[in-house]
Scaffold this motif. Structure first.
Motif, PDB file in Angstrom:
ATOM      1  N   VAL A   1       0.842  -1.189   0.000  1.00  0.00           N
ATOM      2  CA  VAL A   1       0.000   0.000   0.000  1.00  0.00           C
ATOM      3  C   VAL A   1       0.882   1.245   0.000  1.00  0.00           C
ATOM      4  O   VAL A   1       1.764   1.400   0.841  1.00  0.00           O
ATOM      5  CB  VAL A   1      -0.985   0.024   1.196  1.00  0.00           C
TER       6      VAL A   1
ATOM      7  N   GLN B   1      -5.542   4.528   6.768  1.00  0.00           N
ATOM      8  CA  GLN B   1      -5.862   3.166   7.155  1.00  0.00           C
ATOM      9  C   GLN B   1      -6.810   2.474   6.188  1.00  0.00           C
ATOM     10  O   GLN B   1      -6.878   1.240   6.162  1.00  0.00           O
ATOM     11  CB  GLN B   1      -6.484   3.166   8.550  1.00  0.00           C
TER      12      GLN B   1
ATOM     13  N   THR C   1      -5.259   0.060   3.591  1.00  0.00           N
ATOM     14  CA  THR C   1      -4.729  -1.079   4.337  1.00  0.00           C
ATOM     15  C   THR C   1      -5.847  -1.994   4.799  1.00  0.00           C
ATOM     16  O   THR C   1      -5.749  -3.229   4.705  1.00  0.00           O
ATOM     17  CB  THR C   1      -3.920  -0.586   5.547  1.00  0.00           C
ATOM     18  N   GLU C   2      -6.934  -1.406   5.274  1.00  0.00           N
ATOM     19  CA  GLU C   2      -8.046  -2.222   5.759  1.00  0.00           C
ATOM     20  C   GLU C   2      -8.691  -3.001   4.619  1.00  0.00           C
ATOM     21  O   GLU C   2      -9.048  -4.174   4.776  1.00  0.00           O
ATOM     22  CB  GLU C   2      -9.088  -1.349   6.451  1.00  0.00           C
TER      23      GLU C   2
ATOM     24  N   VAL D   1       0.015  -7.252   4.579  1.00  0.00           N
ATOM     25  CA  VAL D   1      -0.053  -5.942   3.936  1.00  0.00           C
ATOM     26  C   VAL D   1       1.284  -5.249   4.186  1.00  0.00           C
ATOM     27  O   VAL D   1       1.722  -5.129   5.325  1.00  0.00           O
ATOM     28  CB  VAL D   1      -1.205  -5.095   4.480  1.00  0.00           C
TER      29      VAL D   1
ATOM     30  N   THR E   1       3.347  -1.955   4.138  1.00  0.00           N
ATOM     31  CA  THR E   1       3.314  -0.498   4.123  1.00  0.00           C
ATOM     32  C   THR E   1       4.742   0.024   4.134  1.00  0.00           C
ATOM     33  O   THR E   1       5.661  -0.679   4.538  1.00  0.00           O
ATOM     34  CB  THR E   1       2.503   0.051   5.316  1.00  0.00           C
TER      35      THR E   1
ATOM     36  N   THR F   1       4.193   7.910   4.986  1.00  0.00           N
ATOM     37  CA  THR F   1       3.497   7.166   6.028  1.00  0.00           C
ATOM     38  C   THR F   1       4.069   7.553   7.384  1.00  0.00           C
ATOM     39  O   THR F   1       5.242   7.313   7.661  1.00  0.00           O
ATOM     40  CB  THR F   1       3.655   5.650   5.805  1.00  0.00           C
TER      41      THR F   1
ATOM     42  N   GLN G   1      -2.789   1.380  10.906  1.00  0.00           N
ATOM     43  CA  GLN G   1      -2.669   0.219  10.035  1.00  0.00           C
ATOM     44  C   GLN G   1      -2.503  -1.069  10.840  1.00  0.00           C
ATOM     45  O   GLN G   1      -3.042  -2.117  10.469  1.00  0.00           O
ATOM     46  CB  GLN G   1      -1.494   0.412   9.071  1.00  0.00           C
TER      47      GLN G   1
ATOM     48  N   CYS H   1      -5.195  -4.239  10.532  1.00  0.00           N
ATOM     49  CA  CYS H   1      -4.673  -5.554  10.145  1.00  0.00           C
ATOM     50  C   CYS H   1      -4.957  -6.590  11.228  1.00  0.00           C
ATOM     51  O   CYS H   1      -5.366  -7.721  10.930  1.00  0.00           O
ATOM     52  CB  CYS H   1      -3.174  -5.467   9.860  1.00  0.00           C
TER      53      CYS H   1
ATOM     54  N   LEU I   1       1.004  -7.089   9.273  1.00  0.00           N
ATOM     55  CA  LEU I   1       1.431  -5.790   8.756  1.00  0.00           C
ATOM     56  C   LEU I   1       2.948  -5.770   8.727  1.00  0.00           C
ATOM     57  O   LEU I   1       3.605  -5.908   9.767  1.00  0.00           O
ATOM     58  CB  LEU I   1       0.916  -4.634   9.613  1.00  0.00           C
TER      59      LEU I   1
END
Length: 269
Positions: A29, A34, A37-38, A48, A50, A57, A65, A69, A76
C-alpha cells in the motif's frame, strides 16, 4: 472462580506458512491512511506491506494500520527507513508483525540490523515491554522477549550488487532474521537497466540469491512480476502481488478510456 487472563503476541501468518513450507502473499500500500490497508486486509492477503522508506506514512498512520490488520487477522509488514535502531524497532513496539530493512549492503550491515532488532540471546535490542507488542506490560519480560523473537518478522532486503559480490553466502548463513527479500526495482536501476526488472542481469542476480538462500535454508521473498510459478520453483515463499496505486491507476485509466471510446462511437467528441 477468578482466572487470570493470559496474553500473547499474535502469531505471524507469513512465518507460519513459510515455516511449514507453504507460500505466502502480500500486497503493498502506497496510499497513506488506514482505509487502503483495511481493504487489503479484508481481501484476505496474508500480509499488507506499508512503506516508510518512500511513502509519506507517519508513525501515527502505522498505528492505525496495525489496528485494522489485527482486526482482520493479517500481518502488517513495515518497510522502515534506514536510520537509527529506534526507527527500526518503533513499528515492532506498536505491534506491527514485522519490518523490512532496505538496501542491506554487507554482512556487517546485516549483523548490525539483527543485533538492533532481536532480543537476547540473539541480539541486543533494547527492552521496554510497555507497548503494544508487549501487551502493554501484561506479558512478563521473559515471555515478551521469547515471543517477540519467535513471532516478529525481520526481513533483510537486497537491492544492490555489492552484497552479491562480497557477502551473499555469509548473509544467507547469518541467523537471527527470517526472510531475505530481493528488490528487483532498485537493482535494475542501480545496474543500469531502470524499470526493466526482467532484464537478464536482474534475473541472474535473483537466481544467484535464490541458490545461496536455498543452500543455507533461508526463506526468500520478492515482488511477483510474470508467472509466479517461476519464482515458486526458484524457492521464493513470500510473493508481493502488486500495489494499491497500480490497481487504482489501471482502473481509472481503463474507465476514462472506455468512456471516451463510447463518446467517439456516439460522435459526441
Amino acid at each position: 472462580m477468578y482466572h487470570e487472563l493470559t496474553h500473547s503476541i499474535r502469531r505471524s501468518k507469513v512465518l507460519e506458512k513459510i515455516r511449514s513450507g507453504k507460500i505466502a502473499c502480500s500486497i503493498k500500500v502506497n496510499v497513506s491512511g488506514q482505509e487502503a490497508t483495511e481493504i487489503a486486509a479484508m481481501s484476505g492477503f496474508d500480509c499488507v506491506w506499508t512503506c516508510m522508506e518512500h511513502c509519506p506514512t507517519s508513525i501515527d498512520t502505522v498505528k492505525k494500520q496495525v489496528a485494522v490488520c489485527k482486526a482482520h487477522d493479517a500481518d502488517l509488514l513495515v518497510r522502515v527507513p534506514r536510520g537509527s535502531y529506534s526507527e527500526y524497532i518503533r513499528p515492532l513496539e506498536m505491534d506491527a508483525t514485522g519490518i523490512m530493512v532496505p538496501h542491506v549492503m554487507s554482512l556487517e550491515d546485516a549483523k548490525r540490523i539483527v543485533s538492533q532488532t532481536r532480543f537476547q540471546p540473539v541480539g541486543r535490542r533494547p527492552v521496554d515491554g510497555g507497548n503494544g507488542d508487549g501487551q502493554y506490560g501484561l506479558l512478563s519480560i521473559p515471555e515478551y522477549l521469547r515471543q517477540s523473537n519467535e513471532n516478529k518478522m525481520v526481513i533483510l532486503q537486497i537491492e544492490d550488487p555489492e552484497p552479491l559480490e562480497r557477502d551473499l553466502e555469509a548473509i544467507c548463513e547469518l541467523p537471527g532474521y527470517d526472510i531475505l527479500f530481493f528488490g528487483p526495482g532498485d537493482f535494475s536501476h542501480i545496474t543500469g537497466h531502470a524499470d526493466d526488472i526482467m532484464h537478464e542481469d536482474v534475473i541472474a542476480a535473483r537466481r544467484k540469491i535464490a541458490r545461496a538462500a536455498r543452500k543455507y535454508g533461508k526463506p526468500l521473498g520478492t515482488v511477483c512480476v510474470g508467472d509466479p510459478r517461476i519464482l515458486i520453483d526458484e524457492g521464493f515463499q513470500l510473493l508481493n502481488l502488486g500495489s494499491d496505486v497500480n490497481a487504482l491507476t489501471s482502473f481509472y485509466r481503463e474507465k476514462r478510456r472506455g468512456f471516451y471510446e463510447l463518446l467517439e462511437e456516439m460522435h459526441q467528441i
